[in-house]
Write an enzyme that holds these catalytic residues in place. Structure first.
Site, PDB file in Angstrom:
ATOM      1  N   HIS A  50      -6.682  -8.887  -3.244  1.00 15.38           N
ATOM      2  CA  HIS A  50      -7.064  -7.690  -2.855  1.00 15.38           C
ATOM      3  C   HIS A  50      -8.340  -7.420  -3.723  1.00 15.38           C
ATOM      4  O   HIS A  50      -8.698  -8.033  -4.550  1.00 15.38           O
ATOM      5  CB  HIS A  50      -6.144  -6.649  -2.722  1.00 15.38           C
ATOM      6  CG  HIS A  50      -5.700  -6.122  -4.386  1.00 15.38           C
ATOM      7  ND1 HIS A  50      -4.533  -6.621  -4.827  1.00 15.38           N
ATOM      8  CD2 HIS A  50      -6.358  -5.711  -5.390  1.00 15.38           C
ATOM      9  CE1 HIS A  50      -4.331  -6.272  -6.235  1.00 15.38           C
ATOM     10  NE2 HIS A  50      -5.563  -5.616  -6.638  1.00 15.38           N
TER      11      HIS A  50
HETATM   12  C1  T46 Z   1      -4.936  -5.444  -9.537  1.00 13.71           C
HETATM   13  C2  T46 Z   1      -4.214  -6.557 -10.394  1.00 13.71           C
HETATM   14  C3  T46 Z   1      -4.971  -7.172 -11.516  1.00 13.71           C
HETATM   15  C4  T46 Z   1       2.549   0.956  -8.652  1.00 13.71           C
HETATM   16  O1  T46 Z   1       3.521   1.691  -8.052  1.00 13.71           O
HETATM   17  N1  T46 Z   1       1.773   1.406  -9.600  1.00 13.71           N
HETATM   18  C5  T46 Z   1       0.623   0.676 -10.186  1.00 13.71           C
HETATM   19  O2  T46 Z   1      -0.029   1.471 -11.293  1.00 13.71           O
HETATM   20  C6  T46 Z   1       0.814  -0.557  -9.807  1.00 13.71           C
HETATM   21  C7  T46 Z   1      -0.528  -1.633 -10.287  1.00 13.71           C
HETATM   22  C8  T46 Z   1       1.505  -1.088  -9.003  1.00 13.71           C
HETATM   23  N2  T46 Z   1       2.316  -0.313  -8.143  1.00 13.71           N
HETATM   24  C9  T46 Z   1       3.419  -1.007  -7.279  1.00 13.71           C
HETATM   25  C10 T46 Z   1       2.530  -1.210  -5.964  1.00 13.71           C
HETATM   26  C11 T46 Z   1       3.428  -2.475  -5.503  1.00 13.71           C
HETATM   27  O3  T46 Z   1       4.596  -1.970  -4.792  1.00 13.71           O
HETATM   28  O4  T46 Z   1       3.644  -2.016  -7.811  1.00 13.71           O
HETATM   29  C12 T46 Z   1       3.966  -2.959  -6.883  1.00 13.71           C
HETATM   30  C13 T46 Z   1       3.099  -4.258  -7.144  1.00 13.71           C
HETATM   31  O5  T46 Z   1       1.970  -4.227  -7.162  1.00 13.71           O
HETATM   32  P1  T46 Z   1       0.862  -5.364  -6.605  1.00 13.71           P
HETATM   33  O6  T46 Z   1       1.623  -6.160  -5.405  1.00 13.71           O
HETATM   34  O7  T46 Z   1      -0.434  -4.355  -6.187  1.00 13.71           O
HETATM   35  O8  T46 Z   1       0.642  -6.090  -7.768  1.00 13.71           O
HETATM   36  P2  T46 Z   1      -0.552  -7.150  -7.999  1.00 13.71           P
HETATM   37  O9  T46 Z   1      -0.250  -8.063  -9.459  1.00 13.71           O
HETATM   38  O10 T46 Z   1      -0.719  -8.011  -6.928  1.00 13.71           O
HETATM   39  O11 T46 Z   1      -1.932  -6.540  -8.472  1.00 13.71           O
HETATM   40  C14 T46 Z   1      -2.028  -5.302  -9.557  1.00 13.71           C
HETATM   41  C15 T46 Z   1      -2.460  -4.355  -9.178  1.00 13.71           C
HETATM   42  O12 T46 Z   1      -2.090  -3.589  -8.238  1.00 13.71           O
HETATM   43  C16 T46 Z   1      -4.081  -4.377  -8.939  1.00 13.71           C
HETATM   44  O13 T46 Z   1      -4.744  -3.246  -8.937  1.00 13.71           O
HETATM   45  O14 T46 Z   1      -6.198  -5.488  -9.722  1.00 13.71           O
HETATM   46  O15 T46 Z   1      -2.730  -6.260 -10.436  1.00 13.71           O
END
Ligand code: T46
Length: 139
Positions: A50
């Site tokens: 993303h």
């Molecule tokens: C990014 C990369 C480097 C939350 O509820 N609060 C939070 O602060 C974050 C970061 C995530 N979440 C929830 C949203 C999803 O349900 O945790 C779950 C996993 O998040 P996500 O799939 O977005 O994780 P990544 O590793 O794909 O991405 C993350 C960050 O979301 C993003 O901002 O830049 O790490």
């Protein structure tokens, strides 16, 4: 133009070991509102996939290593993080993917804003369109 760079942190070391402090104006160009960390990542997993509209972040592999794929819509670059002395600063509309997590990787991320799903661009074609339109963020 997308903005990302590696930051070599100033370290406060003494005979006991190392300490790195991060706050606005000291190892970070922005005020930190949120921190999260990614660990216990399973083999072969790719995370991210993303871009963000406004968010500024610094990612640090405080233990182990992983690789960021950074894509500004024109070129893709692999950046390996493997040291607590260095952080990857990413500002806004940059497509990011994370891969090749070592088993001991702890990836700490410092963010300029609270969590907001509306700040995510999760579709690559939407991301490319915003780049093409010259979008540079709302703030
Ligand atoms: C990014 C990369 C480097 C939350 O509820 N609060 C939070 O602060 C974050 C970061 C995530 N979440 C929830 C949203 C999803 O349900 O945790 C779950 C996993 O998040 P996500 O799939 O977005 O994780 P990544 O590793 O794909 O991405 C993350 C960050 O979301 C993003 O901002 O830049 O790490």
């Amino acid at each position: 133009m997308a903005n990302y760079k590696l930051i070599n942190f100033d370290s406060l070391g003494d005979e006991r070991g190392s300490l790195i402090a991060i706050e606005k104006g000291n190892n970070s160009p922005f005020e930190i509102k949120r921190a999260y960390y990614i660990f216990n990542t399973q083999d072969g997993v790719v995370r991210g996939l993303h871009a963000h509209i406004n968010l500024k972040q610094i990612a640090i592999a405080v233990s182990g290593s992983c690789t960021f794929i950074i894509d500004d819509g024109e070129k893709r670059e692999d950046i390996k993080l493997s040291s607590p002395n260095q952080g990857l600063y990413i500002d806004g509309l940059v497509w990011r993917e994370m891969k090749d997590f070592s088993n001991d990787c702890v990836l700490v991320v410092l963010a300029s804003e609270n969590y907001d799903e509306n700040d995510y661009v999760r579709n690559y074609d939407d991301f490319l369109k915003k780049v093409k339109d010259g979008f540079t963020g709302n703030k």
